[in-house]
Design a protein around this motif. Structure first.
Motif, PDB file in Angstrom:
ATOM      1  N   ILE A  24       0.894  -1.371   0.130  1.00  0.00           N
ATOM      2  CA  ILE A  24       0.065   0.042  -0.607  1.00  0.00           C
ATOM      3  C   ILE A  24       0.557   0.931   0.373  1.00  0.00           C
ATOM      4  O   ILE A  24       1.388   1.231   0.717  1.00  0.00           O
ATOM      5  N   GLU A  46      -2.888   5.143  -3.013  1.00  0.00           N
ATOM      6  CA  GLU A  46      -4.750   5.793  -2.083  1.00  0.00           C
ATOM      7  C   GLU A  46      -4.283   7.440  -2.070  1.00  0.00           C
ATOM      8  O   GLU A  46      -2.732   7.658  -1.870  1.00  0.00           O
ATOM      9  N   HIS A  71      -9.046  -7.407  -6.659  1.00  0.00           N
ATOM     10  CA  HIS A  71      -7.842  -7.025  -6.053  1.00  0.00           C
ATOM     11  C   HIS A  71      -6.217  -8.136  -5.853  1.00  0.00           C
ATOM     12  O   HIS A  71      -5.895  -7.645  -5.772  1.00  0.00           O
ATOM     13  N   VAL A 122      -8.080   1.464   0.984  1.00  0.00           N
ATOM     14  CA  VAL A 122      -7.974   0.140   0.000  1.00  0.00           C
ATOM     15  C   VAL A 122      -9.125  -1.141   0.400  1.00  0.00           C
ATOM     16  O   VAL A 122      -8.772  -2.730   0.041  1.00  0.00           O
ATOM     17  N   HIS A 163      -1.460  -0.962  -4.311  1.00  0.00           N
ATOM     18  CA  HIS A 163      -2.520  -0.178  -4.255  1.00  0.00           C
ATOM     19  C   HIS A 163      -2.246   1.223  -3.685  1.00  0.00           C
ATOM     20  O   HIS A 163      -1.513   1.491  -2.519  1.00  0.00           O
TER      21      HIS A 163
END
Length: 440
Positions: free
Chosen positions: A250, A342, A380, A369, A340
């Motif tokens: 992430i 954000e 995913h 996420v 991922h």
């Protein structure tokens, strides 16, 4: 707990950024050396080897390698009603998104009597791997199966590790999810040996009911550990694969308007997957960086998997990266290419439009996420390790082939015959031109 990388005041090239940004250290080549004999043994001994490997690696010798279909179906009845409702809602949303991904065939009339059509044809049979180590992933069953079903794949098989506590069956929620999706060919086989079974098939019969075991598939998909990734690397070419999935990642691009609790919670949520999971915050705000560090201490101390999370956040794959401004932050996240990403900034939607490398992008404070992991409707199963620079996440396209159909009549061929001959002669391949002339 988490290190800082200060890039303020530095002008770095893409190459420089790739060298300084954190990344999990995963030795797939070494893992490939370990799993190569496993693949060879499964290919040679089939079902007998799969039973031996289950006993060796999973601590249980399954009574059935193929889970009886009635056992798969019965797992639905044992589901917690809240879990069943969540699974059914996830399936519904993922189906809606993936139905929209199906590409259209097209026909182009190049000239009178000259036509090229393109058809999208699904692969015949797909093997879907669902991990079962540090966690179990019924959500991954949905992501893999729904995408393949939307593509029109006719034959689907799921493999998931046997669980010692379940008498050698895969996790019961995984089995129930298969049943909800209409998949009844499920195998209690995990790790590299599952990839081998799917790619090569498994000769032999089940010890109990004599049922013939797995036939080879055309494509193997699904996440897994480094040994699963290595196995997929070794069978690529025998079958298609989605990707060599590595540890989850992430990255959060955030400015001073972001909520430190949100950011810290999201970093922890991905760190709980694996000690090698990567958690990266990119921000121009020193204040936010400090607040996130403080919140991490509280959240990690309270989370169930705090040891795993602490290892992940403290590893070389995780960091808070300080940059001069959002422009510099965009350069960093585009160089990083997170699985991922954000975006929690002022005008987050506009900032997200400028992202060019990410497996999936989550826009704004209310698109964590975790939403994408379960119920956003997106898939995913996403590229890791920087592969988002050139690869896409799993989707309908992963199970389709584009086939072009060419149809010319005599007049249409005659109209271009001289030019074909000219090109064939220029390439020193005169028989190509002669094959055209023979028709005219």
């Amino acid at each position: 707990m988490i290190t800082r990388i200060d890039l303020r005041g530095r002008s770095l090239s893409r190459r420089d950024l790739l060298e300084v940004l954190p990344r999990a250290e995963v030795d797939v080549e070494h893992a490939a050396e370990v799993v190569a004999p496993i693949l060879a043994a499964v290919r040679e001994r089939g079902a007998a080897e799969l039973r031996d490997l289950a006993e060796r690696f999973d601590g249980v010798r399954p009574v059935h390698l193929r889970v009886p279909p009635d056992v798969v179906q019965a797992a639905v009845g044992a589901l917690d009603p809240r879990v069943r409702a969540a699974l059914e809602e996830t399936i519904s949303r993922v189906r809606r998104v993936h139905a929209a991904q199906v590409p259209a065939d097209f026909t182009v009339d190049v000239a009178p009597g000259a036509q090229v059509r393109q058809r999208w044809i699904p692969v015949r049979r797909v093997g879907l791997y669902v991990p079962g180590g540090l966690a179990v992933y019924p959500s991954s069953v949905i992501m893999n199966v729904v995408a393949a079903q939307a593509a029109g794949v006719g034959s689907l098989v799921v493999a998931s590790p046997p669980q010692k506590d379940e008498g050698g069956l895969p996790d019961p929620v995984v089995l129930a999810t298969c049943a909800l999706l209409g998949v009844d060919e499920v195998y209690a086989v995990g790790g590299a040996q599952a990839v081998a079974m799917l790619a090569f098939g498994a000769a032999g019969t089940d010890e109990v009911d004599g049922e013939t075991l797995c036939e080879p598939v055309d494509v193997v998909t699904g996440p897994g550990n480094v040994y699963v990734a290595a196995a997929k690397r070794l069978v690529r070419g025998v079958v298609g694969i989605d990707a060599e999935a590595g540890p989850t990642e992430i990255a959060v691009l955030a400015d001073g308007t972001a909520d430190a609790v949100h950011v810290a919670a999201d970093l922890v949520s991905q760190a709980e997957h694996d000690p090698l999971a990567a958690a990266v915050l990119v921000t121009p705000s020193v204040e936010l960086a400090g607040a996130v560090e403080s919140k991490l201490v509280d959240l990690v101390g309270a989370t169930r998997h705090r040891e795993r999370v602490t290892t992940a956040l403290g590893g070389p794959q995780s960091a808070i990266v300080l940059v001069d401004d959002l422009e510099a932050g965009l350069e960093v996240v585009n160089a990083y290419g997170a699985e991922h990403l954000e975006v929690q900034t002022v005008d987050a939607a506009a900032v997200a439009e400028r992202v060019t490398s990410a497996g999936a992008i989550f826009v704004g404070a209310f698109s964590p996420v975790s939403l994408g992991d379960y119920m956003a409707g997106s898939n995913h199963v996403l590229p890791t390790g920087g592969c988002a620079h050139f690869a896409s996440g799993l989707g309908v396209h992963s199970f389709l082939r584009a086939v072009q159909v060419v149809e010319y009549d005599a007049d249409a061929l005659r109209a271009v015959a001289d030019r074909i001959v000219a090109l064939a002669d220029a390439e020193g391949l005169p028989a190509h031109g002669e094959a055209v002339q023979a028709r005219l």
